[in-house]
Write a protein that holds these residues in place. Structure first.
Motif, PDB file in Angstrom:
ATOM      1  N   ALA A  45      32.844   5.518  11.426  1.00 30.50           N
ATOM      2  CA  ALA A  45      32.024   6.367  12.847  1.00 30.50           C
ATOM      3  C   ALA A  45      31.318   7.097  12.357  1.00 30.50           C
ATOM      4  O   ALA A  45      31.456   7.684  11.483  1.00 30.50           O
ATOM      5  N   PRO A  46      29.461   7.315  12.830  1.00 32.05           N
ATOM      6  CA  PRO A  46      28.845   8.553  11.851  1.00 32.05           C
ATOM      7  C   PRO A  46      29.833   9.419  12.743  1.00 32.05           C
ATOM      8  O   PRO A  46      29.977  10.096  14.030  1.00 32.05           O
ATOM      9  N   THR A  47      29.993  10.540  11.934  1.00 38.42           N
ATOM     10  CA  THR A  47      29.820  12.160  12.168  1.00 38.42           C
ATOM     11  C   THR A  47      28.393  13.167  11.656  1.00 38.42           C
ATOM     12  O   THR A  47      27.789  13.040  10.544  1.00 38.42           O
ATOM     13  N   ALA A  48      28.127  13.737  12.485  1.00 35.14           N
ATOM     14  CA  ALA A  48      26.902  14.858  12.061  1.00 35.14           C
ATOM     15  C   ALA A  48      27.165  15.230  10.623  1.00 35.14           C
ATOM     16  O   ALA A  48      27.992  16.001  10.217  1.00 35.14           O
ATOM     17  N   ALA A  49      26.191  15.383  10.103  1.00 36.06           N
ATOM     18  CA  ALA A  49      26.341  15.810   8.808  1.00 36.06           C
ATOM     19  C   ALA A  49      27.269  14.990   7.905  1.00 36.06           C
ATOM     20  O   ALA A  49      27.988  15.938   7.068  1.00 36.06           O
ATOM     21  N   ASN A  50      28.254  14.853   8.342  1.00 38.66           N
ATOM     22  CA  ASN A  50      29.277  13.864   7.723  1.00 38.66           C
ATOM     23  C   ASN A  50      30.369  14.389   7.236  1.00 38.66           C
ATOM     24  O   ASN A  50      30.931  14.503   6.323  1.00 38.66           O
ATOM     25  N   ARG A  51      30.623  15.044   8.361  1.00 43.09           N
ATOM     26  CA  ARG A  51      31.996  15.698   7.962  1.00 43.09           C
ATOM     27  C   ARG A  51      32.753  14.910   8.104  1.00 43.09           C
ATOM     28  O   ARG A  51      33.897  15.779   7.644  1.00 43.09           O
ATOM     29  N   VAL A  65      32.506  18.133  18.497  1.00 45.34           N
ATOM     30  CA  VAL A  65      32.467  17.425  19.977  1.00 45.34           C
ATOM     31  C   VAL A  65      31.951  15.767  20.408  1.00 45.34           C
ATOM     32  O   VAL A  65      32.456  14.652  20.728  1.00 45.34           O
ATOM     33  N   THR A  66      29.925  15.559  19.703  1.00 45.48           N
ATOM     34  CA  THR A  66      29.875  14.928  20.053  1.00 45.48           C
ATOM     35  C   THR A  66      30.386  13.660  18.809  1.00 45.48           C
ATOM     36  O   THR A  66      30.764  12.133  19.677  1.00 45.48           O
ATOM     37  N   ASP A  67      31.081  13.944  17.908  1.00 49.26           N
ATOM     38  CA  ASP A  67      30.990  13.385  16.732  1.00 49.26           C
ATOM     39  C   ASP A  67      32.862  12.164  17.545  1.00 49.26           C
ATOM     40  O   ASP A  67      32.684  11.446  17.486  1.00 49.26           O
ATOM     41  N   ALA A  68      33.443  13.691  18.041  1.00 50.11           N
ATOM     42  CA  ALA A  68      34.741  12.676  18.549  1.00 50.11           C
ATOM     43  C   ALA A  68      34.132  11.869  20.167  1.00 50.11           C
ATOM     44  O   ALA A  68      34.972  10.776  20.256  1.00 50.11           O
ATOM     45  N   ALA A  69      33.179  11.863  20.368  1.00 51.85           N
ATOM     46  CA  ALA A  69      32.925  11.239  21.390  1.00 51.85           C
ATOM     47  C   ALA A  69      32.335   9.655  21.493  1.00 51.85           C
ATOM     48  O   ALA A  69      32.530   8.445  21.243  1.00 51.85           O
ATOM     49  N   ILE A  70      32.217   9.708  19.769  1.00 52.55           N
ATOM     50  CA  ILE A  70      30.773   8.349  19.113  1.00 52.55           C
ATOM     51  C   ILE A  70      32.311   7.959  18.454  1.00 52.55           C
ATOM     52  O   ILE A  70      32.528   6.276  18.689  1.00 52.55           O
ATOM     53  N   ALA A  71      33.010   8.749  18.144  1.00 51.52           N
ATOM     54  CA  ALA A  71      34.144   8.375  17.523  1.00 51.52           C
ATOM     55  C   ALA A  71      34.747   7.735  18.118  1.00 51.52           C
ATOM     56  O   ALA A  71      35.994   6.075  17.878  1.00 51.52           O
ATOM     57  N   GLY A 129      26.619   8.218   0.591  1.00 53.22           N
ATOM     58  CA  GLY A 129      27.034   7.123   0.285  1.00 53.22           C
ATOM     59  C   GLY A 129      25.729   6.524   0.458  1.00 53.22           C
ATOM     60  O   GLY A 129      25.453   5.246  -0.892  1.00 53.22           O
ATOM     61  N   HIS A 130      24.680   6.967   1.056  1.00 54.74           N
ATOM     62  CA  HIS A 130      22.873   5.932   1.254  1.00 54.74           C
ATOM     63  C   HIS A 130      22.462   5.709  -0.511  1.00 54.74           C
ATOM     64  O   HIS A 130      22.807   4.392  -0.083  1.00 54.74           O
ATOM     65  N   CYS A 131      22.711   6.967  -1.182  1.00 43.43           N
ATOM     66  CA  CYS A 131      22.360   6.706  -2.473  1.00 43.43           C
ATOM     67  C   CYS A 131      22.449   5.471  -3.487  1.00 43.43           C
ATOM     68  O   CYS A 131      21.986   4.013  -4.225  1.00 43.43           O
TER      69      CYS A 131
HETATM   70  C1  LIG Z   1      26.581  14.552  16.679  1.00 45.98           C
HETATM   71  C2  LIG Z   1      25.862  14.517  15.401  1.00 45.98           C
HETATM   72  C3  LIG Z   1      24.452  14.456  15.086  1.00 45.98           C
HETATM   73  C4  LIG Z   1      23.740  13.956  13.535  1.00 45.98           C
HETATM   74  N1  LIG Z   1      22.348  14.617  13.562  1.00 45.98           N
HETATM   75  C5  LIG Z   1      21.649  14.498  12.250  1.00 45.98           C
HETATM   76  C6  LIG Z   1      20.149  14.660  12.418  1.00 45.98           C
HETATM   77  O1  LIG Z   1      19.503  15.587  12.360  1.00 45.98           O
HETATM   78  N2  LIG Z   1      19.759  14.808  11.211  1.00 45.98           N
HETATM   79  C7  LIG Z   1      19.622  13.528   9.810  1.00 45.98           C
HETATM   80  O2  LIG Z   1      19.590  13.237   9.667  1.00 45.98           O
HETATM   81  N3  LIG Z   1      21.330  12.668  10.510  1.00 45.98           N
HETATM   82  C8  LIG Z   1      21.994  12.975  11.744  1.00 45.98           C
HETATM   83  N4  LIG Z   1      23.460  12.343  12.082  1.00 45.98           N
HETATM   84  C9  LIG Z   1      23.152  11.507  10.902  1.00 45.98           C
HETATM   85  C10 LIG Z   1      24.199  11.657   9.686  1.00 45.98           C
HETATM   86  O3  LIG Z   1      24.404  13.013   9.285  1.00 45.98           O
HETATM   87  C11 LIG Z   1      25.218  10.535   9.434  1.00 45.98           C
HETATM   88  O4  LIG Z   1      25.834  10.078  10.786  1.00 45.98           O
HETATM   89  C12 LIG Z   1      26.548  10.894   8.599  1.00 45.98           C
HETATM   90  O5  LIG Z   1      25.814  11.295   7.564  1.00 45.98           O
HETATM   91  C13 LIG Z   1      27.157   8.575   7.684  1.00 45.98           C
HETATM   92  O6  LIG Z   1      25.752   8.787   7.446  1.00 45.98           O
HETATM   93  P1  LIG Z   1      25.973   6.705   8.396  1.00 45.98           P
HETATM   94  O7  LIG Z   1      25.566   6.871  10.195  1.00 45.98           O
HETATM   95  O8  LIG Z   1      24.975   6.108   7.757  1.00 45.98           O
HETATM   96  O9  LIG Z   1      27.468   6.424   8.550  1.00 45.98           O
HETATM   97  C14 LIG Z   1      23.627  12.902  13.080  1.00 45.98           C
HETATM   98  C15 LIG Z   1      25.072  12.599  13.139  1.00 45.98           C
HETATM   99  C16 LIG Z   1      25.662  12.752  14.696  1.00 45.98           C
HETATM  100  C17 LIG Z   1      27.323  11.627  14.980  1.00 45.98           C
END
Ligand SMILES: Cc1cc2nc3c(=O)[nH]c(=O)nc-3n(C[C@H](O)[C@H](O)[C@H](O)COP(=O)(O)O)c2cc1C
Ligand code: SF4
Ligand code: SF4
Length: 273
Positions: free
Chosen positions: A116-122, A197-203, A48-50
């Motif tokens: 909370a952020p999740t890797a690749a926004n999963r 696992v990192t997502d869970a810790a962040i959350a 949603g950054h765009c």
């Molecule tokens: C464990 C973890 C690993 C991530 N790795 C990357 C990465 O390698 N490159 C990147 O551009 N963003 C990375 N992110 C950022 C996520 O893509 C981002 O948190 C997600 O798209 C949601 O966007 P937001 O943080 O603006 O809410 C990572 C986020 C987390 C939590």
């Protein structure tokens, strides 16, 4: 339908959306409006950054999801010093009042944690919130049962001292696993996602901090994490979805005691290079 919709009335072709897209999928041919071509849509991580970085409100994303229930832009004005003190004054809370946490307060906390952020926004963290204190007691009993089993099978387990201490205390009516807390939150994650696992810790880190802002105290539970990961009866009690494993857990409730200051910590180990 593309993942983005651009209003031709409002778009100034400034190119910000192209620059902020972390997946590099927005293109803008000379003189044309931004677009995501069909072959690239799969790479959209739905961040949603765009949309939120467009200076002219000209772009809307078109995928599932909803915005925060309450978003107060004035809350962004929080002073760094105030925020720093708030963070430093976070303490693990292990003594709780009997009064349960109001479920409406918890809803508000979770509504923030949702972002909370999740890797690749999963966004695949699944939460199990135990509001029923009797169930918390059952989880403690099952964790002790697991420790007894581990101790009988592996008396040299690296955490033998901790487990034996908890078992002994439990026999004397003292619950060192869940500390007689009224509630627990677990974060469960899919087993096929190495980042989860990192997502869970962040959350849960978010949960701890947001809950504090609402006057709710919490504490991380490492031993319960180990027990829940390994002991099926705990996973059954938690209704863990198929393909998921419980990860970390926090106990939480209304704090009985109030800390007055910030305790000593080691100097920072940091190198700026
Ligand atoms: C464990 C973890 C690993 C991530 N790795 C990357 C990465 O390698 N490159 C990147 O551009 N963003 C990375 N992110 C950022 C996520 O893509 C981002 O948190 C997600 O798209 C949601 O966007 P937001 O943080 O603006 O809410 C990572 C986020 C987390 C939590
Ligand atoms: S950021 Fe907004 S105004 Fe700028 S090119 Fe993208 S859609 Fe158009
Ligand atoms: S939602 Fe994120 S990844 Fe998808 S097009 Fe917009 S900026 Fe790119």
């Amino acid at each position: 339908m593309s993942v983005i919709a651009v209003s031709r009335d409002d778009c100034t072709k400034c190119g910000v959306c192209v620059n902020v897209c972390p997946a590099f999928i927005i293109s803008m041919e000379k003189g044309d409006y931004p677009l995501v071509t069909e072959d690239k849509e799969k790479r959209c991580m739905r961040c949603g950054h765009c949309e939120v970085f467009c200076p002219f409100d000209a772009l809307k994303v078109d995928f599932k999801g909803d915005y925060p229930a309450n978003f107060n832009p004035r809350a962004l004005d929080i002073k760094p010093d105030q925020f720093g003190k708030f963070m430093q004054s976070r303490r693990s809370i292990r003594q709780f009042r009997k009064k349960p946490v109001d479920p409406r307060v918890l809803d508000d906390v979770m509504e923030t944690v949702r972002f909370a952020p999740t890797a690749a926004n999963r966004q695949k963290v699944h939460y199990i919130v135990i509001m029923d204190t009797e169930k918390v007691r059952r989880i403690s009993a099952l964790a002790i049962e697991w420790m007894q089993k581990v101790m009988s099978e592996q008396p040299d387990h690296p955490y033998a001292d901790i487990f034996n201490g908890m078992i002994e205390a439990y026999d004397q009516g003292i619950d060192l696993v869940c500390r007689n807390a009224p509630h627990i939150i677990f974060a469960a994650v899919p087993t096929n996602n190495p980042f989860a696992v990192t997502d869970a810790a962040i959350a849960l880190t978010w949960f701890e901090l947001v809950a504090k802002a609402y006057g709710v105290g919490s504490c991380w539970l490492g031993t319960l994490k180990l027990a829940a990961e390994e002991y099926l009866p705990i996973q059954e009690e938690l209704h863990i979805p198929k393909g998921y494993l419980p990860n970390y857990a926090l106990i939480f409730g209304l704090p009985k005691l109030r800390s007055k200051g910030v305790p000593k910590r080691d100097p920072l180990s940091v190198e700026y290079i």
